[in-house]
Design an enzyme around this catalytic site. Structure first.
Site, mmCIF file in Angstrom:
data_model
loop_
_atom_site.group_PDB
_atom_site.id
_atom_site.type_symbol
_atom_site.label_atom_id
_atom_site.label_comp_id
_atom_site.label_asym_id
_atom_site.label_seq_id
_atom_site.Cartn_x
_atom_site.Cartn_y
_atom_site.Cartn_z
ATOM 1 N N PRO A 6 -51.649 47.525 16.153
ATOM 2 C CA PRO A 6 -50.496 47.814 15.623
ATOM 3 C C PRO A 6 -49.312 47.873 16.819
ATOM 4 O O PRO A 6 -49.985 48.538 17.853
ATOM 5 C CB PRO A 6 -50.578 48.868 14.730
ATOM 6 C CG PRO A 6 -51.824 49.465 15.192
ATOM 7 C CD PRO A 6 -52.704 48.500 15.845
ATOM 8 N N GLY A 28 -64.314 44.808 16.295
ATOM 9 C CA GLY A 28 -65.237 45.918 16.135
ATOM 10 C C GLY A 28 -65.512 46.588 17.400
ATOM 11 O O GLY A 28 -65.324 46.522 18.561
ATOM 12 N N HIS A 55 -51.741 61.121 15.503
ATOM 13 C CA HIS A 55 -50.530 61.351 16.223
ATOM 14 C C HIS A 55 -50.009 62.783 16.232
ATOM 15 O O HIS A 55 -48.978 63.091 16.836
ATOM 16 C CB HIS A 55 -49.481 60.354 16.039
ATOM 17 C CG HIS A 55 -49.654 58.912 16.547
ATOM 18 N ND1 HIS A 55 -48.844 57.997 16.070
ATOM 19 C CD2 HIS A 55 -50.620 58.389 17.055
ATOM 20 C CE1 HIS A 55 -49.450 56.662 16.668
ATOM 21 N NE2 HIS A 55 -50.591 56.931 17.185
ATOM 22 N N THR A 56 -50.846 63.612 15.732
ATOM 23 C CA THR A 56 -50.623 65.153 15.977
ATOM 24 C C THR A 56 -50.944 65.569 17.178
ATOM 25 O O THR A 56 -50.407 66.462 17.673
ATOM 26 C CB THR A 56 -51.558 65.932 14.834
ATOM 27 O OG1 THR A 56 -50.960 65.585 13.543
ATOM 28 C CG2 THR A 56 -51.582 67.305 15.122
ATOM 29 N N VAL A 92 -60.589 45.626 17.516
ATOM 30 C CA VAL A 92 -60.679 44.447 18.118
ATOM 31 C C VAL A 92 -62.031 43.883 18.149
ATOM 32 O O VAL A 92 -62.818 44.209 18.876
ATOM 33 C CB VAL A 92 -59.920 44.448 19.407
ATOM 34 C CG1 VAL A 92 -60.017 43.057 20.206
ATOM 35 C CG2 VAL A 92 -58.534 45.089 19.455
ATOM 36 N N HIS A 146 -58.640 51.570 19.835
ATOM 37 C CA HIS A 146 -58.286 50.316 20.243
ATOM 38 C C HIS A 146 -59.537 49.460 20.214
ATOM 39 O O HIS A 146 -59.608 48.138 20.208
ATOM 40 C CB HIS A 146 -57.610 50.472 21.504
ATOM 41 C CG HIS A 146 -56.001 50.806 21.318
ATOM 42 N ND1 HIS A 146 -55.146 50.450 22.190
ATOM 43 C CD2 HIS A 146 -55.436 51.329 20.410
ATOM 44 C CE1 HIS A 146 -53.873 50.923 21.791
ATOM 45 N NE2 HIS A 146 -54.302 51.476 20.501
ATOM 46 N N ASP A 147 -60.667 49.971 20.615
ATOM 47 C CA ASP A 147 -62.110 49.488 20.698
ATOM 48 C C ASP A 147 -62.502 48.762 19.346
ATOM 49 O O ASP A 147 -62.654 47.466 19.261
ATOM 50 C CB ASP A 147 -63.024 50.431 21.027
ATOM 51 C CG ASP A 147 -64.387 49.627 21.539
ATOM 52 O OD1 ASP A 147 -64.457 48.265 21.826
ATOM 53 O OD2 ASP A 147 -65.554 50.214 21.242
ATOM 54 N N ASP A 168 -46.203 64.663 18.689
ATOM 55 C CA ASP A 168 -45.806 65.749 17.672
ATOM 56 C C ASP A 168 -45.315 66.890 18.420
ATOM 57 O O ASP A 168 -46.095 67.520 19.113
ATOM 58 C CB ASP A 168 -47.063 65.917 16.678
ATOM 59 C CG ASP A 168 -46.623 66.719 15.545
ATOM 60 O OD1 ASP A 168 -46.449 66.301 14.475
ATOM 61 O OD2 ASP A 168 -46.172 67.957 15.822
HETATM 62 C C1 HEM Z 1 -50.327 53.085 12.886
HETATM 63 C C2 HEM Z 1 -50.391 52.324 13.626
HETATM 64 C C3 HEM Z 1 -50.275 52.949 15.261
HETATM 65 C C4 HEM Z 1 -49.453 52.562 16.428
HETATM 66 C C5 HEM Z 1 -48.401 51.416 16.266
HETATM 67 C C6 HEM Z 1 -49.752 53.304 17.181
HETATM 68 C C7 HEM Z 1 -49.086 53.343 18.539
HETATM 69 C C8 HEM Z 1 -49.185 54.195 19.803
HETATM 70 C C9 HEM Z 1 -48.473 54.343 20.832
HETATM 71 C C10 HEM Z 1 -47.161 53.456 20.996
HETATM 72 C C11 HEM Z 1 -48.788 55.462 21.291
HETATM 73 C C12 HEM Z 1 -48.130 55.848 22.798
HETATM 74 C C13 HEM Z 1 -48.656 55.192 23.984
HETATM 75 C C14 HEM Z 1 -47.743 55.358 25.100
HETATM 76 O O1 HEM Z 1 -46.483 55.389 25.155
HETATM 77 O O2 HEM Z 1 -48.511 55.776 26.197
HETATM 78 C C15 HEM Z 1 -49.610 55.764 20.730
HETATM 79 C C16 HEM Z 1 -50.633 57.109 21.134
HETATM 80 C C17 HEM Z 1 -51.666 57.493 20.761
HETATM 81 N N1 HEM Z 1 -52.505 56.946 19.537
HETATM 82 FE FE1 HEM Z 1 -51.493 55.503 18.259
HETATM 83 N N2 HEM Z 1 -50.999 54.124 17.192
HETATM 84 C C18 HEM Z 1 -51.355 53.863 15.649
HETATM 85 C C19 HEM Z 1 -52.307 54.402 15.126
HETATM 86 C C20 HEM Z 1 -53.215 55.175 15.782
HETATM 87 C C21 HEM Z 1 -54.496 55.645 15.359
HETATM 88 C C22 HEM Z 1 -55.172 54.899 13.860
HETATM 89 C C23 HEM Z 1 -55.185 56.368 15.973
HETATM 90 C C24 HEM Z 1 -56.541 57.105 16.062
HETATM 91 C C25 HEM Z 1 -57.144 57.212 15.016
HETATM 92 C C26 HEM Z 1 -54.243 56.473 17.240
HETATM 93 C C27 HEM Z 1 -54.348 57.454 18.260
HETATM 94 C C28 HEM Z 1 -53.453 57.657 19.009
HETATM 95 C C29 HEM Z 1 -53.520 58.827 20.225
HETATM 96 C C30 HEM Z 1 -54.294 60.093 19.956
HETATM 97 C C31 HEM Z 1 -52.379 58.808 20.938
HETATM 98 C C32 HEM Z 1 -52.277 59.545 22.250
HETATM 99 C C33 HEM Z 1 -52.865 59.074 23.279
HETATM 100 C C34 HEM Z 1 -52.382 59.805 24.715
HETATM 101 O O3 HEM Z 1 -51.925 60.801 24.708
HETATM 102 O O4 HEM Z 1 -53.168 59.511 25.687
HETATM 103 N N3 HEM Z 1 -53.216 56.036 16.662
HETATM 104 N N4 HEM Z 1 -50.098 55.224 19.501
#
Ligand code: HEM
Ligand SMILES: *[C@@H]1O[C@H](CO)[C@@H](O)[C@H](O)[C@H]1NC(C)=O
Length: 320
Positions: free
Chosen positions: A165, A78, A195-196, A76, A72-73, A240
């Site tokens: 996104p 960079g 998201h693994t 937005v 997220h950093d 996951d």
């Molecule tokens: C492809 C588009 C993506 C979307 C729409 C998206 C959206 C989200 C959403 C909605 C969550 C859950 C937030 C919550 O309900 O608390 C999440 C969690 C997460 N996302 Fe994504 N994400 C995307 C791509 C990425 C990318 C590129 C990364 C890192 C390279 C990433 C890393 C993570 C991680 C690690 C979590 C778990 C965070 C936690 O457990 O605190 N995501 N994401």
């Protein structure tokens, strides 16, 4: 005469070289470097790694949370530490109430400052190193993290609203948002493999488990048990079911089985152009881990502030 011509040529060449260097060594073109703090904070890597490990040992999920903060950093304006500031980008829909780990990053930054006798390392760099260390700690491949990013004084809430996104974005929007940052569809799919690990809140996947049709019915029923139609917005589920705490390619097997938790996850395997990439990664952990690593390196290079742009923040959650 021949000698004279040559020396005129080399003088000209030198002049061009100098013009070129002064033009392109302006901050926007400055390069990050692994040894950037070699003399001012030689222990920065060791300190961040130890502190990140400790935080993850305390709570496994924190590794995922830090990785998400970094994403997220960088997306937005960079990798400029903008996500860390209170009352700024982190209040955008993609991050508010879901981005976490701010106090942990603050704490790591304090430890770095203590180790190096002053505030010389930026919050953006601390986050970049800690994200890498989190990936490694959770089982992903390592990569080197060039440094020298500076922290923004002007977080960009509008860009956070438009560029990040949403879990409700369809595939074409996801592809578009990533391509604006220079990532092709394959790199986007690889990055989504993050998201693994980690978890999501009911409000992020409620619509999917009640309304989506491209979902395995047993999986939907299981998730509904802890995510009612109208209450329990912050109830958690693993992104996951197999992975959660280990960095691997499970996420793609999950998508092939139509067990994606977010609508945006399943959009990557829903009969569209990215299906074949998901299938490839689901069968080849090594290809995923390598492509993920390379895409992370690329993400870390997204338009950093360098030179005398921005500042070195003392407290990551507010400007100096
Ligand atoms: C492809 C588009 C993506 C979307 C729409 C998206 C959206 C989200 C959403 C909605 C969550 C859950 C937030 C919550 O309900 O608390 C999440 C969690 C997460 N996302 Fe994504 N994400 C995307 C791509 C990425 C990318 C590129 C990364 C890192 C390279 C990433 C890393 C993570 C991680 C690690 C979590 C778990 C965070 C936690 O457990 O605190 N995501 N994401
Ligand atoms: C399902 O979709 C309908 C129609 O778009 C919507 O009104 C409803 O809120 C959705 N249900 C959930 C649980 O999100």
């Amino acid at each position: 005469m021949a000698i004279r011509t040559t020396s005129t040529h080399s003088t000209l060449l030198l002049a061009f070289l100098m013009i070129f260097l002064t033009t392109f060594s302006s901050p926007a073109f400055a390069q990050l470097s692994v040894s950037y703090y070699g003399s001012t904070c030689p222990s920065v890597f060791d300190t961040v790694r130890a502190a990140t490990r400790l935080a993850i040992n305390r709570e496994t999920r924190m590794g995922a949370s830090i990785l998400r903060l970094f994403f997220h950093d960088c997306f937005v304006d960079g990798c400029n530490g903008g996500i860390l500031l209170a009352g700024g980008e982190r209040d955008a829909p993609a991050s508010i109430n879901t981005a976490r780990g701010f106090d942990v990053i603050d704490n790591i930054k304090r430890q770095v400052d203590t180790a190096c006798g002053g505030s010389v390392v930026s919050c953006a760099d601390v986050l970049a190193i800690s994200a890498r260390d989190s990936i490694v700690e959770l089982g992903g491949k390592s990569y080197s993290v060039p440094l020298g990013r500076r922290d923004t004084r002007t977080p960009n809430l509008d860009a956070a609203r438009s560029d990040l996104p949403s879990p409700f974005d369809p595939l074409n929007v996801l592809i578009d948002k990533f391509s604006r940052k220079g990532f092709n569809a394959k790199e986007m799919v690889a990055l989504s493999g993050a998201h693994t690990v980690g978890q999501a809140q009911c409000s992020s996947f409620r619509n999917r488990i009640y309304n989506d049709t491209n979902i395995d019915p047993d999986f939907a029923a299981t998730r509904r048990a802890n995510c009612p139609r109208t209450v329990g917005d912050s109830n958690l589920a693993p992104l996951d079911p197999q992975g959660q705490a280990r960095f691997c390619n499970n996420h793609f097997q999950t998508l092939v089985n139509r067990n994606g938790l977010l609508s945006s996850d399943q959009a990557l395997f829903n009969g569209g152009s990215t299906d074949s990439i998901v299938r490839t990664y689901s069968n080849d952990a090594n290809a995923f881990l390598t492509d993920f690593k390379n895409a992370m390196v690329k993400m870390g290079n997204l338009s950093p502030l360098t030179g005398n742009q921005g500042e070195i923040r003392t407290s990551c959650q507010r400007v100096n």
